[in-house]
Design an enzyme around this catalytic site. Sequence first.
Site, PDB file in Angstrom:
ATOM      1  N   HIS A  75      14.640   1.389  26.344  1.00  0.00           N
ATOM      2  CA  HIS A  75      15.321   2.394  25.861  1.00  0.00           C
ATOM      3  C   HIS A  75      14.767   3.791  25.751  1.00  0.00           C
ATOM      4  O   HIS A  75      13.730   3.902  25.189  1.00  0.00           O
ATOM      5  CB  HIS A  75      15.830   1.986  24.325  1.00  0.00           C
ATOM      6  CG  HIS A  75      16.926   0.937  24.261  1.00  0.00           C
ATOM      7  ND1 HIS A  75      17.473   0.720  22.970  1.00  0.00           N
ATOM      8  CD2 HIS A  75      17.388   0.350  25.176  1.00  0.00           C
ATOM      9  CE1 HIS A  75      18.362  -0.245  23.212  1.00  0.00           C
ATOM     10  NE2 HIS A  75      18.280  -0.690  24.574  1.00  0.00           N
ATOM     11  N   PRO A 295      11.199  -1.467   7.520  1.00  0.00           N
ATOM     12  CA  PRO A 295      11.504  -1.589   8.961  1.00  0.00           C
ATOM     13  C   PRO A 295      12.091  -0.533   9.505  1.00  0.00           C
ATOM     14  O   PRO A 295      12.524  -0.556  10.810  1.00  0.00           O
ATOM     15  CB  PRO A 295      12.327  -2.891   8.888  1.00  0.00           C
ATOM     16  CG  PRO A 295      13.013  -3.069   7.638  1.00  0.00           C
ATOM     17  CD  PRO A 295      11.889  -2.558   6.643  1.00  0.00           C
ATOM     18  N   LYS A 299       7.895  -0.339  13.023  1.00  0.00           N
ATOM     19  CA  LYS A 299       6.584  -0.052  13.157  1.00  0.00           C
ATOM     20  C   LYS A 299       5.896  -1.402  12.809  1.00  0.00           C
ATOM     21  O   LYS A 299       4.670  -1.618  13.060  1.00  0.00           O
ATOM     22  CB  LYS A 299       6.180   1.079  12.192  1.00  0.00           C
ATOM     23  CG  LYS A 299       6.505   2.259  12.829  1.00  0.00           C
ATOM     24  CD  LYS A 299       5.960   2.554  14.084  1.00  0.00           C
ATOM     25  CE  LYS A 299       6.753   3.750  14.958  1.00  0.00           C
ATOM     26  NZ  LYS A 299       6.668   3.560  16.287  1.00  0.00           N
ATOM     27  N   TYR A 386       8.094   7.572  16.802  1.00  0.00           N
ATOM     28  CA  TYR A 386       8.916   6.343  17.384  1.00  0.00           C
ATOM     29  C   TYR A 386       8.478   5.601  18.436  1.00  0.00           C
ATOM     30  O   TYR A 386       8.178   4.201  18.431  1.00  0.00           O
ATOM     31  CB  TYR A 386      10.395   6.818  17.256  1.00  0.00           C
ATOM     32  CG  TYR A 386      11.241   5.561  17.144  1.00  0.00           C
ATOM     33  CD1 TYR A 386      12.129   5.417  16.073  1.00  0.00           C
ATOM     34  CD2 TYR A 386      11.472   4.575  18.269  1.00  0.00           C
ATOM     35  CE1 TYR A 386      12.989   4.350  16.006  1.00  0.00           C
ATOM     36  CE2 TYR A 386      12.335   3.678  17.979  1.00  0.00           C
ATOM     37  CZ  TYR A 386      13.054   3.409  16.943  1.00  0.00           C
ATOM     38  OH  TYR A 386      14.003   2.323  16.687  1.00  0.00           O
TER      39      TYR A 386
HETATM   40  C1  LIG Z   1      11.226 -11.165   6.488  1.00  0.00           C
HETATM   41  C2  LIG Z   1      10.789 -10.057   7.391  1.00  0.00           C
HETATM   42  C3  LIG Z   1      11.787  -9.596   8.252  1.00  0.00           C
HETATM   43  C4  LIG Z   1      11.261  -8.265   8.969  1.00  0.00           C
HETATM   44  N1  LIG Z   1      12.102  -7.856   9.584  1.00  0.00           N
HETATM   45  C5  LIG Z   1      11.949  -6.957  10.395  1.00  0.00           C
HETATM   46  C6  LIG Z   1      12.659  -6.151  11.291  1.00  0.00           C
HETATM   47  O1  LIG Z   1      14.088  -6.235  11.209  1.00  0.00           O
HETATM   48  N2  LIG Z   1      12.209  -5.126  12.123  1.00  0.00           N
HETATM   49  C7  LIG Z   1      11.003  -4.521  12.110  1.00  0.00           C
HETATM   50  O2  LIG Z   1      10.596  -3.695  12.866  1.00  0.00           O
HETATM   51  N3  LIG Z   1       9.882  -5.475  11.330  1.00  0.00           N
HETATM   52  C8  LIG Z   1      10.286  -6.287  10.725  1.00  0.00           C
HETATM   53  N4  LIG Z   1       9.362  -7.140   9.957  1.00  0.00           N
HETATM   54  C9  LIG Z   1       7.982  -6.833   9.866  1.00  0.00           C
HETATM   55  C10 LIG Z   1       7.221  -7.498  11.156  1.00  0.00           C
HETATM   56  O3  LIG Z   1       8.097  -8.743  11.431  1.00  0.00           O
HETATM   57  C11 LIG Z   1       6.054  -7.765  10.715  1.00  0.00           C
HETATM   58  O4  LIG Z   1       5.375  -6.454  10.786  1.00  0.00           O
HETATM   59  C12 LIG Z   1       5.074  -8.642  11.749  1.00  0.00           C
HETATM   60  O5  LIG Z   1       5.755 -10.151  11.744  1.00  0.00           O
HETATM   61  C13 LIG Z   1       3.565  -8.782  11.391  1.00  0.00           C
HETATM   62  O6  LIG Z   1       2.925  -9.692  12.247  1.00  0.00           O
HETATM   63  P1  LIG Z   1       1.808 -10.539  11.767  1.00  0.00           P
HETATM   64  O7  LIG Z   1       1.391 -11.216  12.896  1.00  0.00           O
HETATM   65  O8  LIG Z   1       0.804  -9.345  10.823  1.00  0.00           O
HETATM   66  O9  LIG Z   1       2.103 -11.228  10.220  1.00  0.00           O
HETATM   67  P2  LIG Z   1       3.231 -12.398  10.218  1.00  0.00           P
HETATM   68  O10 LIG Z   1       4.224 -12.403  11.305  1.00  0.00           O
HETATM   69  O11 LIG Z   1       3.615 -12.408   8.866  1.00  0.00           O
HETATM   70  O12 LIG Z   1       2.447 -13.517  10.784  1.00  0.00           O
HETATM   71  C14 LIG Z   1       1.725 -14.288   9.676  1.00  0.00           C
HETATM   72  C15 LIG Z   1       1.312 -15.794  10.120  1.00  0.00           C
HETATM   73  O13 LIG Z   1       0.222 -16.230   8.981  1.00  0.00           O
HETATM   74  C16 LIG Z   1       1.023 -17.632   8.858  1.00  0.00           C
HETATM   75  N5  LIG Z   1       0.283 -17.898   7.359  1.00  0.00           N
HETATM   76  C17 LIG Z   1       0.407 -17.539   6.132  1.00  0.00           C
HETATM   77  N6  LIG Z   1      -0.194 -18.058   5.370  1.00  0.00           N
HETATM   78  C18 LIG Z   1      -0.882 -18.894   6.104  1.00  0.00           C
HETATM   79  C19 LIG Z   1      -2.037 -19.979   5.627  1.00  0.00           C
HETATM   80  N7  LIG Z   1      -2.367 -20.091   4.254  1.00  0.00           N
HETATM   81  N8  LIG Z   1      -2.605 -20.853   6.512  1.00  0.00           N
HETATM   82  C20 LIG Z   1      -2.172 -20.324   7.785  1.00  0.00           C
HETATM   83  N9  LIG Z   1      -1.355 -19.508   8.526  1.00  0.00           N
HETATM   84  C21 LIG Z   1      -0.748 -18.916   7.444  1.00  0.00           C
HETATM   85  C22 LIG Z   1       2.549 -17.360   8.522  1.00  0.00           C
HETATM   86  O14 LIG Z   1       3.102 -18.376   8.677  1.00  0.00           O
HETATM   87  C23 LIG Z   1       2.661 -16.415   9.773  1.00  0.00           C
HETATM   88  O15 LIG Z   1       2.946 -17.145  10.876  1.00  0.00           O
HETATM   89  C24 LIG Z   1       9.753  -8.124   8.886  1.00  0.00           C
HETATM   90  C25 LIG Z   1       9.094  -8.776   8.481  1.00  0.00           C
HETATM   91  C26 LIG Z   1       9.357  -9.660   7.488  1.00  0.00           C
HETATM   92  C27 LIG Z   1       8.233 -10.445   6.560  1.00  0.00           C
END
Ligand SMILES: Cc1cc2nc3c(=O)[nH]c(=O)nc-3n(C[C@H](O)[C@H](O)[C@H](O)COP(=O)(O)OP(=O)(O)OC[C@H]3O[C@@H](n4cnc5c(N)ncnc54)[C@H](O)[C@@H]3O)c2cc1C
Length: 398
Positions: A75, A295, A299, A386
């Site tokens: 996009h 969101p 980012k 962005y």
């Molecule tokens: C509900 C929700 C909706 C979202 N929607 C959007 C959106 O629409 N648009 C957008 O841009 N961003 C969105 N985001 C933000 C984006 O998805 C996150 O910033 C992104 O997932 C971050 O990645 P991460 O790997 O840091 O964390 P996460 O994706 O949260 O991954 C962390 C992982 O650690 C695991 N974990 C947790 N505790 C333990 C433990 N004790 N032992 C082992 N593993 C564990 C979890 O199960 C998970 O798989 C959303 C976030 C959430 C929470």
Amino acid sequence: MSAERNQVGIIGAGPAGLLLAHLLAQHGIESVLVENRSQEYVQARIRAGVLEQGTVDLLVSSGAGDRLQREGLEHGGIYLQWPGERHRIDFHELTGKSVWVYGQTEVVKDLIAARTQAGHEIHFEVSDTSVTDLETDTPKLSFTTADGTARTVACDVVVGADGFHGPSRTSIPQARRQTWERTYPYSWLGILAKVAPSTDELIYAWHPQGFAMHSMRSSEVSRLYLQVDSSDSIEAWSDDRIWEELSTRLGIEGWTLDTGPVTDKSITPMRSFVSSPMRHGRLFLAGDAAHIVPPTGAKGLNLAAADVAVLADALVEYYRDGSEAGLDSYEERALQRVWRKTHFSWWMTSMLHTSGDDDFDRQLQMAQLRYVTSSPAAATSLAENYVGLPLAVRSVHQ
Ligand SMILES: Cc1cc2nc3c(=O)[nH]c(=O)nc-3n(C[C@H](O)[C@H](O)[C@H](O)COP(=O)(O)OP(=O)(O)OC[C@H]3O[C@@H](n4cnc5c(N)ncnc54)[C@H](O)[C@@H]3O)c2cc1C
């Protein structure tokens, strides 16, 4: 209980943990990766879907971007809208860059496939995850595997990529931790629908009844959002009510919103959160474990990818040269970017969401929307944030 040794312990098989494990493996650095959910669950978890150019480049150069290149939608801009007016912000023209629409579910599937194909394991469905001995040279990652075996792995470094609710952040002594938080007085109701998008690029709509957004995941799947009250429950929102409200808030003369079966719907609170330090001894935090953005600026996933890009670089340097310089500067480099994106996400959120009946606020929002859609300088500022700023934020005087 068996005692084991590995180079890097990683908690969490979300985008941050999976990408870090993948980048390290490219350089021959071994990691043990644990996740408390099942593989099916993490692959189906509907979340983000817009990738910055830098995130795409990182995935492609690491060899995990083949499907993204085939199936992702490039996009070159977004639409900003308010009742009666829709304007395009042209990223290509303003920055020479673009963003890519490709679901977080697909990024996660691709990274899991890459790790599995390289013959490395992911321990899904673990329990009792904990980290100890953080201030020694051999921090320990302990967990119980799905078949009930208790394991402790001594590592050189442990990375907490376990999201907002994981145990890593709280393993840092309370006295060392500082947090900054803003909870917004509204939430996002998001749906996934089996219908071709009614737009070629994302629409961000300001409306007196609340913000609405038309996004997508592919040419057949639409992703749409509505600002709802923080106290709303999903049961109060039937599919018909959601489509009606989306049509009203996104509506503009000469355009119709196509509807289709809703395959997923949920309400997510809106929060800005930053926790420091992102390093304690030999524990490093990455992604949502250390920070959350609302969101609106798309980012969260990109920030997680940026953190692990910096951390992977530092670990490669450490194992190659024995230098800890990159590890020592990780937090400073990561936090600069975190705060820039925290500001951008807050700014986009504040410009587009209605809160209460304060007409003064609404007039300010309109003034800002008119400004960013008419001034090339203001539009460029939005566009460059962005599409994503370079990994290290450098002073313009350098
Ligand atoms: C509900 C929700 C909706 C979202 N929607 C959007 C959106 O629409 N648009 C957008 O841009 N961003 C969105 N985001 C933000 C984006 O998805 C996150 O910033 C992104 O997932 C971050 O990645 P991460 O790997 O840091 O964390 P996460 O994706 O949260 O991954 C962390 C992982 O650690 C695991 N974990 C947790 N505790 C333990 C433990 N004790 N032992 C082992 N593993 C564990 C979890 O199960 C998970 O798989 C959303 C976030 C959430 C929470």
